[in-house]
Design a protein around this motif. Structure first.
Motif, PDB file in Angstrom:
ATOM      1  N   ALA A 164       0.825  -1.211   0.000  1.00  0.00           N
ATOM      2  CA  ALA A 164       0.000   0.000   0.000  1.00  0.00           C
ATOM      3  C   ALA A 164       0.860   1.263   0.000  1.00  0.00           C
ATOM      4  O   ALA A 164       0.513   2.264  -0.641  1.00  0.00           O
ATOM      5  N   SER A 200      -3.626   2.341  -7.445  1.00  0.00           N
ATOM      6  CA  SER A 200      -4.143   1.407  -6.443  1.00  0.00           C
ATOM      7  C   SER A 200      -3.195   0.224  -6.299  1.00  0.00           C
ATOM      8  O   SER A 200      -2.438  -0.111  -7.224  1.00  0.00           O
ATOM      9  N   ALA A 201      -3.236  -0.422  -5.140  1.00  0.00           N
ATOM     10  CA  ALA A 201      -2.401  -1.614  -4.922  1.00  0.00           C
ATOM     11  C   ALA A 201      -2.780  -2.703  -5.919  1.00  0.00           C
ATOM     12  O   ALA A 201      -1.928  -3.469  -6.380  1.00  0.00           O
TER      13      ALA A 201
END
Length: 303
Positions: free
Chosen positions: A221, A230-231
């Protein structure tokens, strides 16, 4: 005087959405409009996807697809129907019933069974229903040999079917319309290539960030936040390029650093643990053994 249906050239495309615009209903509308045609649409599936692939499907029930299709048919009376992604048997059965009753001039089916990435999109039992109920009504069912020569690209079959629908809407014969559609497709630039430079750039930025922060941060993260993605997307990128998860890459860098420090310096293990952000020497030992199969001390002795 010719009837409204005979004069109307609206093309109804019934397929899934593609948020990238490279395929699906978005690409159909764009290409048909570019050629000078009029496109209407009914969506069968909402996809969560990007240029790296499809993450999720949200398939619409037959009742919702029926409402879309009948609303267009009742009002615009399209004589050319192009069908693409169908993932539910109840949708297949509903379309077969509606189209049998309506009897458009041409139905084109462009099978969408796997993605360009090789992902299976349609279950065999659904395609069996399509073969049994829809294909017998079709004017054209696109096959691999209909595609112009060249590398396979995202949305190519979709583009061919849309172009074919347009030329059929001009009252061309099927053979002539296919030749015109194939010729048009040959001169189209790819919407996006398989080699995604954005992915490669992001992957290299990720490696740089790991090199900079590995001794302080081990969670995916953190790196996703640094890269402003986004991850999940970061994971798609690393798996596409390196066939590995971001966590595996981070952990390997930390493991290699531990191995380097315990074999080339005289630092006590507790100092190495502190240097690399571990909560304790025991924590570092468990981490290292899980990845190397031996404890740090055993590794030192082997080296």
């Amino acid at each position: 005087m010719r009837s409204f249906a005979a004069m109307n050239k609206t093309i109804l495309t019934i397929t899934g959405s593609d948020g990238t615009g490279g395929s699906g209903v978005q690409a159909d509308i764009r290409l048909i409009s570019k050629l000078g045609g009029t496109a209407a649409s009914a969506i069968t599936s909402i996809t969560v996807q990007n240029t790296l692939g499809i993450q999720e499907f949200h398939d619409l029930p037959a009742s919702v697809v029926r409402q879309q299709v009948e609303a267009i048919i009742n009002d615009l009376q399209p004589q050319i129907i192009k069908i693409g992604l169908l993932r539910r048997i109840d949708v297949v059965e509903m379309l077969a019933e509606v189209l049998q009753r309506y009897k458009p001039q041409h139905i084109i089916y462009a099978p969408v069974l796997t993605s360009t990435k090789g992902e299976q999109l349609v279950e065999p039992k659904v395609y069996e229903a399509i073969e049994r109920q829809l294909i017998p009504m079709c004017t054209v069912v696109l096959a691999p040999n209909d595609m112009p020569e060249g590398p396979r690209r995202h949305g190519a079959a979709n583009q061919l079917a849309s172009a074919l629908a347009y030329y059929l809407s001009l009252d061309e014969k099927v053979s002539d319309a296919m030749l015109h559609a194939q010729a048009y497709l040959k001169q189209l630039p790819a919407d996006y290539a398989e080699g995604n430079t954005r992915s490669e750039e992001l992957y290299n930025q990720f490696l740089d960030a790991v090199e900079h922060y590995y001794n302080r941060y081990a969670d995916v993260a953190f790196y996703a936040e640094q890269l402003n993605v986004s991850a999940r997307y970061l994971g798609q990128v690393t798996r596409q390029i390196a066939n590995r998860s971001p966590k595996a890459i981070i952990d390997e860098r930390i493991t290699n650093e531990i191995a380097q420090l315990i074999t080339t310096t005289n630092k006590p293990l507790k100092d190495v643990a502190q240097l690399l952000g571990f909560s304790s020497q025991a924590h570092l030992s468990r981490f290292f053994k899980k990845r190397k199969g031996v404890s740090p001390t055993e590794f030192q002795h082997k080296q």
